[in-house]
Design an enzyme around this catalytic site. Structure first.
Site, PDB file in Angstrom:
ATOM      1  N   HIS A  19     -47.744  47.359  79.646  1.00 54.38           N
ATOM      2  CA  HIS A  19     -48.676  46.598  80.492  1.00 54.38           C
ATOM      3  C   HIS A  19     -48.868  47.125  81.909  1.00 54.38           C
ATOM      4  CE1 HIS A  19     -46.160  43.990  83.237  1.00 54.38           C
ATOM      5  NE2 HIS A  19     -45.226  44.510  82.464  1.00 54.38           N
ATOM      6  N   ALA A  67     -40.179  46.916  79.154  1.00 51.97           N
ATOM      7  CA  ALA A  67     -39.253  47.749  79.923  1.00 51.97           C
ATOM      8  C   ALA A  67     -37.952  47.025  80.251  1.00 51.97           C
ATOM      9  CB  ALA A  67     -39.928  48.228  81.203  1.00 51.97           C
ATOM     10  N   THR A  68     -38.006  45.703  80.411  1.00 54.45           N
ATOM     11  CA  THR A  68     -36.767  44.964  80.694  1.00 54.45           C
ATOM     12  C   THR A  68     -35.795  45.124  79.530  1.00 54.45           C
ATOM     13  OG1 THR A  68     -37.799  43.358  82.179  1.00 54.45           O
ATOM     14  CG2 THR A  68     -35.785  42.663  81.079  1.00 54.45           C
ATOM     15  N   GLN A 107     -43.066  52.667  86.261  1.00 48.28           N
ATOM     16  CA  GLN A 107     -44.148  52.845  87.231  1.00 48.28           C
ATOM     17  C   GLN A 107     -44.676  54.272  87.300  1.00 48.28           C
ATOM     18  OE1 GLN A 107     -45.712  50.531  88.909  1.00 48.28           O
ATOM     19  NE2 GLN A 107     -44.351  48.762  88.746  1.00 48.28           N
ATOM     20  N   THR A 123     -43.140  50.896  79.415  1.00 51.98           N
ATOM     21  CA  THR A 123     -43.769  49.627  79.058  1.00 51.98           C
ATOM     22  C   THR A 123     -45.238  49.865  78.759  1.00 51.98           C
ATOM     23  OG1 THR A 123     -44.028  47.321  79.697  1.00 51.98           O
ATOM     24  CG2 THR A 123     -44.468  48.945  81.395  1.00 51.98           C
ATOM     25  N   THR A 157     -39.253  42.785  63.254  1.00 53.10           N
ATOM     26  CA  THR A 157     -40.524  43.259  62.697  1.00 53.10           C
ATOM     27  C   THR A 157     -41.384  43.864  63.799  1.00 53.10           C
ATOM     28  OG1 THR A 157     -40.479  41.583  60.975  1.00 53.10           O
ATOM     29  CG2 THR A 157     -42.626  42.536  61.492  1.00 53.10           C
ATOM     30  N   ASN A 161     -41.064  50.495  92.241  1.00 59.35           N
ATOM     31  CA  ASN A 161     -42.183  49.582  92.004  1.00 59.35           C
ATOM     32  C   ASN A 161     -42.722  48.930  93.274  1.00 59.35           C
ATOM     33  OD1 ASN A 161     -39.415  48.553  91.442  1.00 59.35           O
ATOM     34  ND2 ASN A 161     -40.421  46.562  91.547  1.00 59.35           N
ATOM     35  N   CYS A 210     -41.544  40.084  90.168  1.00 56.90           N
ATOM     36  CA  CYS A 210     -40.343  39.515  89.553  1.00 56.90           C
ATOM     37  C   CYS A 210     -39.522  38.730  90.559  1.00 56.90           C
ATOM     38  CB  CYS A 210     -39.494  40.627  88.973  1.00 56.90           C
ATOM     39  SG  CYS A 210     -40.484  41.785  88.032  1.00 56.90           S
TER      40      CYS A 210
END
EC number: 2.8.1.7
Length: 404
Positions: A205, A75-76, A183, A203, A243, A155, A328
């Site tokens: 994870h 996501a970043t 989120q 994202t 890739t 978040n 973070c």
């Protein structure tokens, strides 16, 4: 029940065993290990097919066309690609961007970088419950505004912004709208065929998929253009070279497939557990809920325990994996910038804990958590001179501390 108890699902989630199983089939010689860009043999074709299936699974969860899904490293990167990519492409139209003070750092720091490059950014302060005032947003829009970036779910406090209305406001003025949905995806229904959202970050994870994989939704009708930030072989329609990591993509796809199937029952279960946790601690003195239970995602509970220092609280709760602020920024001892933006005092922001629940959280764990929190708060307050003064009726804010 195993200790410590994991209650930090908003920082990351364990990979669902079903996801891990699928990923392991894409690694070794006897698996689907090929490069999806190898068009000349079966190994490449099989890998490409696996990527296509995953792209479809992700698109299905959010109501998008699979051709609108661009894979990234997370996501970043998606936030960076969306904001820098759109700003750079449309800068001839204008250089004004609107975002909010409670966005994730991946959005805020990207905007800061664009400010250094000559863009003008307006940072909106939300109301005290964390919700953006749409009248303020409207007032901030100018003729040279090219981009609005406002997240779906915060978040730290879990509040849900009205992205449907914001999207309508942006579309009416021809402004591109980017949403960080890290989120919210898999927790709230998202239908991009209905929403007027142009760019959306995802994202793997935060939803029981692997780390290191994410996606950016880039609308095709009306067509949104972004300038690539990563150059190379022209993968992902030229928007993101590199890739494709088939095992990660397959993992993310499977995680999104499971989320689509289980979201409704899972969220109902988590809402019950979250309410049980709040009901278990809310009758204590000087305990405050941050955010809004009604306009909040079901799996996050952010609470301030006044007159208890956040760091000592986290140490006292060492049997619980919880955080103050986001992962973070929790490495710094600064109070959460999100809570400060809600107008909270440093003291109260410092004494806040985010509990985030997830797929493997049990009722037994919640009951243990309630007991542990109640005992720890009581013990820490007994040690606190500030608490003693508060109990004696002293107004702490009126004290003039002498400087040494």
């Amino acid at each position: 029940m195993k200790l410590p108890i994991y209650l930090d699902y908003s920082a990351t989630t364990p990979v669902d065993p079903r996801v891990a199983e699928k990923m392991m089939q894409c690694l070794t010689l006897d698996g689907n290990f090929g490069n999806p860009a190898s068009r000349s043999h079966r190994f490449g074709w099989h890998a490409e097919e696996a990527v296509d299936i995953a792209r479809n699974q992700i698109a299905e969860l959010v109501g998008a066309d699979p051709r609108e899904i661009v894979f990234t490293s997370g996501a970043t990167e998606s936030d960076n690609l969306a904001i820098k990519g759109a700003a750079n492409f449309y800068q001839k139209k204008g250089k004004h961007i609107i975002t909010s003070k409670t966005e994730h750092k991946a959005v805020l720091d990207t905007c800061r970088q664009l400010e250094r490059e000559g863009f003008d950014v307006t940072y909106l302060a939300p109301k005290s419950n964390g919700i953006i005032d749409l009248k303020e947003l409207e007032a901030a829009m100018r003729d040279d505004t090219i981009l609005v970036s406002i997240m779906h779910v915060n978040n730290e406090i879990g509040v849900v912004q009205d992205i449907a209305t914001i999207g309508e406001m942006c579309r009416a003025r021809g402004i591109i709208y980017h949403v960080d949905a890290t989120q919210s995806v898999g927790k709230l229904p998202i239908d991009l065929s209905q929403l007027k959202v142009d760019l959306m970050s995802f994202t793997g994870h935060k939803i029981y998929g692997p780390k290191g994989i994410g996606a950016l939704y880039v609308r095709r009708k009306p067509r949104i253009r972004i300038e690539a930030q990563m150059h190379g072989g022209g993968h992902e329609r030229g928007m993101r070279s590199g890739t494709l990591p088939v095992h990660q993509i397959v993992g993310m796809g499977e995680a999104y497939r499971i989320a689509k199937e289980e979201m409704e029952t899972e969220m109902a279960r988590l809402r019950t557990l979250r309410n049980r946790l709040w009901d278990g601690v809310k009758d204590m003195e000087e305990v405050y809920l941050n955010g809004d239970l009604e306009q909040g995602v079901p799996n996050i509970l952010n609470v301030s325990f006044n007159y208890v220092e956040g760091e000592s609280l986290i140490m006292a709760l060492k049997d619980l994996a919880v955080s103050s602020g986001s992962a973070c920024t929790s490495a710094s001892l600064e109070p959460s910038y999100v809570l400060r933006a809600l107008g909270m005092t440093d003291e109260l922001a410092h004494s806040s804990i985010r509990f985030s629940l997830g797929r493997f959280t049990t009722e037994e764990e919640i009951d243990y958590t309630i007991k542990l929190v109640r005992n720890s708060i009581g013990r820490l307050r007994d040690l606190s001179p500030l608490w003693e003064m508060f109990k004696q009726g002293v107004d702490i804010n009126s004290i003039e501390w002498s400087h040494h």
